[in-house]
Design a protein around this motif. Structure first.
Motif, PDB file in Angstrom:
ATOM      1  N   ALA A  57      -1.655   7.353 -30.593  1.00  0.00           N
ATOM      2  CA  ALA A  57      -1.198   8.719 -30.344  1.00  0.00           C
ATOM      3  C   ALA A  57      -1.457   9.657 -31.516  1.00  0.00           C
ATOM      4  O   ALA A  57      -1.335  10.870 -31.367  1.00  0.00           O
ATOM      5  CB  ALA A  57       0.300   8.712 -30.016  1.00  0.00           C
ATOM      6  N   LEU A  58      -1.810   9.116 -32.677  1.00  0.00           N
ATOM      7  CA  LEU A  58      -2.045   9.970 -33.851  1.00  0.00           C
ATOM      8  C   LEU A  58      -3.387  10.677 -33.737  1.00  0.00           C
ATOM      9  O   LEU A  58      -4.417  10.042 -33.523  1.00  0.00           O
ATOM     10  CB  LEU A  58      -2.024   9.137 -35.136  1.00  0.00           C
ATOM     11  N   HIS A  59      -3.366  11.975 -33.888  1.00  0.00           N
ATOM     12  CA  HIS A  59      -4.593  12.769 -33.848  1.00  0.00           C
ATOM     13  C   HIS A  59      -5.418  12.484 -35.104  1.00  0.00           C
ATOM     14  O   HIS A  59      -4.857  12.217 -36.173  1.00  0.00           O
ATOM     15  CB  HIS A  59      -4.232  14.257 -33.774  1.00  0.00           C
ATOM     16  N   PRO A  60      -6.747  12.538 -35.024  1.00  0.00           N
ATOM     17  CA  PRO A  60      -7.579  12.301 -36.213  1.00  0.00           C
ATOM     18  C   PRO A  60      -7.232  13.224 -37.388  1.00  0.00           C
ATOM     19  O   PRO A  60      -7.415  12.854 -38.537  1.00  0.00           O
ATOM     20  CB  PRO A  60      -9.001  12.558 -35.736  1.00  0.00           C
ATOM     21  N   ASN A  61      -6.675  14.408 -37.093  1.00  0.00           N
ATOM     22  CA  ASN A  61      -6.301  15.355 -38.144  1.00  0.00           C
ATOM     23  C   ASN A  61      -4.808  15.296 -38.463  1.00  0.00           C
ATOM     24  O   ASN A  61      -4.252  16.254 -38.994  1.00  0.00           O
ATOM     25  CB  ASN A  61      -6.681  16.779 -37.727  1.00  0.00           C
ATOM     26  N   TRP A  62      -4.153  14.192 -38.153  1.00  0.00           N
ATOM     27  CA  TRP A  62      -2.715  14.039 -38.420  1.00  0.00           C
ATOM     28  C   TRP A  62      -2.446  14.357 -39.877  1.00  0.00           C
ATOM     29  O   TRP A  62      -3.150  13.900 -40.774  1.00  0.00           O
ATOM     30  CB  TRP A  62      -2.292  12.618 -38.061  1.00  0.00           C
ATOM     31  N   ASP A  63      -1.395  15.125 -40.118  1.00  0.00           N
ATOM     32  CA  ASP A  63      -1.092  15.588 -41.483  1.00  0.00           C
ATOM     33  C   ASP A  63      -0.358  14.555 -42.331  1.00  0.00           C
ATOM     34  O   ASP A  63      -0.064  14.800 -43.499  1.00  0.00           O
ATOM     35  CB  ASP A  63      -0.294  16.891 -41.443  1.00  0.00           C
ATOM     36  N   GLY A  64      -0.036  13.394 -41.782  1.00  0.00           N
ATOM     37  CA  GLY A  64       0.619  12.344 -42.544  1.00  0.00           C
ATOM     38  C   GLY A  64       2.130  12.381 -42.483  1.00  0.00           C
ATOM     39  O   GLY A  64       2.799  11.481 -42.982  1.00  0.00           O
ATOM     40  N   SER A  65       2.695  13.399 -41.869  1.00  0.00           N
ATOM     41  CA  SER A  65       4.143  13.518 -41.784  1.00  0.00           C
ATOM     42  C   SER A  65       4.676  12.709 -40.603  1.00  0.00           C
ATOM     43  O   SER A  65       4.207  12.878 -39.469  1.00  0.00           O
ATOM     44  CB  SER A  65       4.532  14.989 -41.603  1.00  0.00           C
ATOM     45  N   PRO A  66       5.681  11.857 -40.845  1.00  0.00           N
ATOM     46  CA  PRO A  66       6.265  11.124 -39.722  1.00  0.00           C
ATOM     47  C   PRO A  66       6.826  12.050 -38.650  1.00  0.00           C
ATOM     48  O   PRO A  66       6.809  11.728 -37.472  1.00  0.00           O
ATOM     49  CB  PRO A  66       7.378  10.297 -40.370  1.00  0.00           C
ATOM     50  N   ARG A  67       7.300  13.217 -39.054  1.00  0.00           N
ATOM     51  CA  ARG A  67       7.861  14.168 -38.078  1.00  0.00           C
ATOM     52  C   ARG A  67       6.818  14.690 -37.106  1.00  0.00           C
ATOM     53  O   ARG A  67       7.142  15.039 -35.975  1.00  0.00           O
ATOM     54  CB  ARG A  67       8.518  15.334 -38.799  1.00  0.00           C
ATOM     55  N   SER A  68       5.571  14.757 -37.540  1.00  0.00           N
ATOM     56  CA  SER A  68       4.524  15.288 -36.658  1.00  0.00           C
ATOM     57  C   SER A  68       3.804  14.191 -35.893  1.00  0.00           C
ATOM     58  O   SER A  68       2.865  14.480 -35.153  1.00  0.00           O
ATOM     59  CB  SER A  68       3.515  16.102 -37.473  1.00  0.00           C
ATOM     60  N   ALA A  69       4.252  12.953 -36.035  1.00  0.00           N
ATOM     61  CA  ALA A  69       3.606  11.835 -35.346  1.00  0.00           C
ATOM     62  C   ALA A  69       4.224  11.662 -33.959  1.00  0.00           C
ATOM     63  O   ALA A  69       5.405  11.359 -33.846  1.00  0.00           O
ATOM     64  CB  ALA A  69       3.766  10.552 -36.146  1.00  0.00           C
ATOM     65  N   PRO A  70       3.445  11.865 -32.907  1.00  0.00           N
ATOM     66  CA  PRO A  70       4.008  11.668 -31.564  1.00  0.00           C
ATOM     67  C   PRO A  70       4.274  10.189 -31.306  1.00  0.00           C
ATOM     68  O   PRO A  70       3.568   9.329 -31.807  1.00  0.00           O
ATOM     69  CB  PRO A  70       2.907  12.195 -30.640  1.00  0.00           C
ATOM     70  N   ARG A  71       5.304   9.916 -30.534  1.00  0.00           N
ATOM     71  CA  ARG A  71       5.619   8.523 -30.189  1.00  0.00           C
ATOM     72  C   ARG A  71       4.698   8.010 -29.093  1.00  0.00           C
ATOM     73  O   ARG A  71       4.487   6.819 -28.966  1.00  0.00           O
ATOM     74  CB  ARG A  71       7.069   8.387 -29.763  1.00  0.00           C
ATOM     75  N   GLU A  72       4.209   8.920 -28.273  1.00  0.00           N
ATOM     76  CA  GLU A  72       3.336   8.539 -27.165  1.00  0.00           C
ATOM     77  C   GLU A  72       2.179   9.520 -27.084  1.00  0.00           C
ATOM     78  O   GLU A  72       2.262  10.638 -27.583  1.00  0.00           O
ATOM     79  CB  GLU A  72       4.108   8.556 -25.846  1.00  0.00           C
ATOM     80  N   VAL A  73       1.118   9.102 -26.424  1.00  0.00           N
ATOM     81  CA  VAL A  73      -0.008  10.001 -26.178  1.00  0.00           C
ATOM     82  C   VAL A  73       0.491  11.089 -25.238  1.00  0.00           C
ATOM     83  O   VAL A  73       1.008  10.799 -24.159  1.00  0.00           O
ATOM     84  CB  VAL A  73      -1.204   9.245 -25.557  1.00  0.00           C
TER      85      VAL A  73
END
Length: 148
Positions: A57-73
């Protein structure tokens, strides 16, 4: 394993426990070692806050913050995918797993730091989850869709 050192410790303990009790053989009606590890990953993804991210579910441009990490696609999310031959029938299936830019696993290795639960407490919670919360006859688990 690069996401959180507790995963490695828990996996070793769980595999040792299952082997010593002869409950790690799918042909005999128990989970395989692989099944236990997938269940452990699912468990760690569903803690609050989560200890492991959903790598699909992590986008290739994920900023590294757990808060911005989606739990599901999320529906409509435009994630890259790659065709891979299915191991059983050989049909091509689309898949995707997050790969850190430039091989820098720093963001992944700090993902679970917001959950300070000790390895021992997680082990107790895992056995509680397996014994009392998970309805094996009715429930399914998924590391791709942790809410299942």
């Amino acid at each position: 394993a690069k996401c959180d050192k507790r995963l490695v410790s828990l996996a070793y303990i769980l595999k040792h426990w299952a082997k010593r009790r002869h409950v790690n053989n799918a042909s005999e009606g128990t989970l395989s070692s692989y099944g236990y590890i997938l269940t452990l990953i699912h468990f760690l993804q569903t803690r609050s806050p989560p200890i492991l991210p959903n790598l699909q579910a992590l986008h290739p441009n994920w900023d590294g913050s757990p808060r911005s990490a989606p739990r599901e696609v999320q529906p409509g999310t435009n994630l890259p995918s790659f065709p891979v031959a299915h191991p059983v029938d050989g049909k091509l299936v689309e898949t995707y797993f997050y790969t850190p830019p430039n091989g820098d696993y720093t963001a992944l290795s700090t993902f679970g730091q917001s959950n300070p639960t000790s390895t021992g407490a997680l082990l107790v919670d895992f056995f509680h989850y397996m014994a009392l919360q998970l309805e094996c006859a009715d429930d399914a688990i998924s590391v791709r869709v942790p809410s299942l």
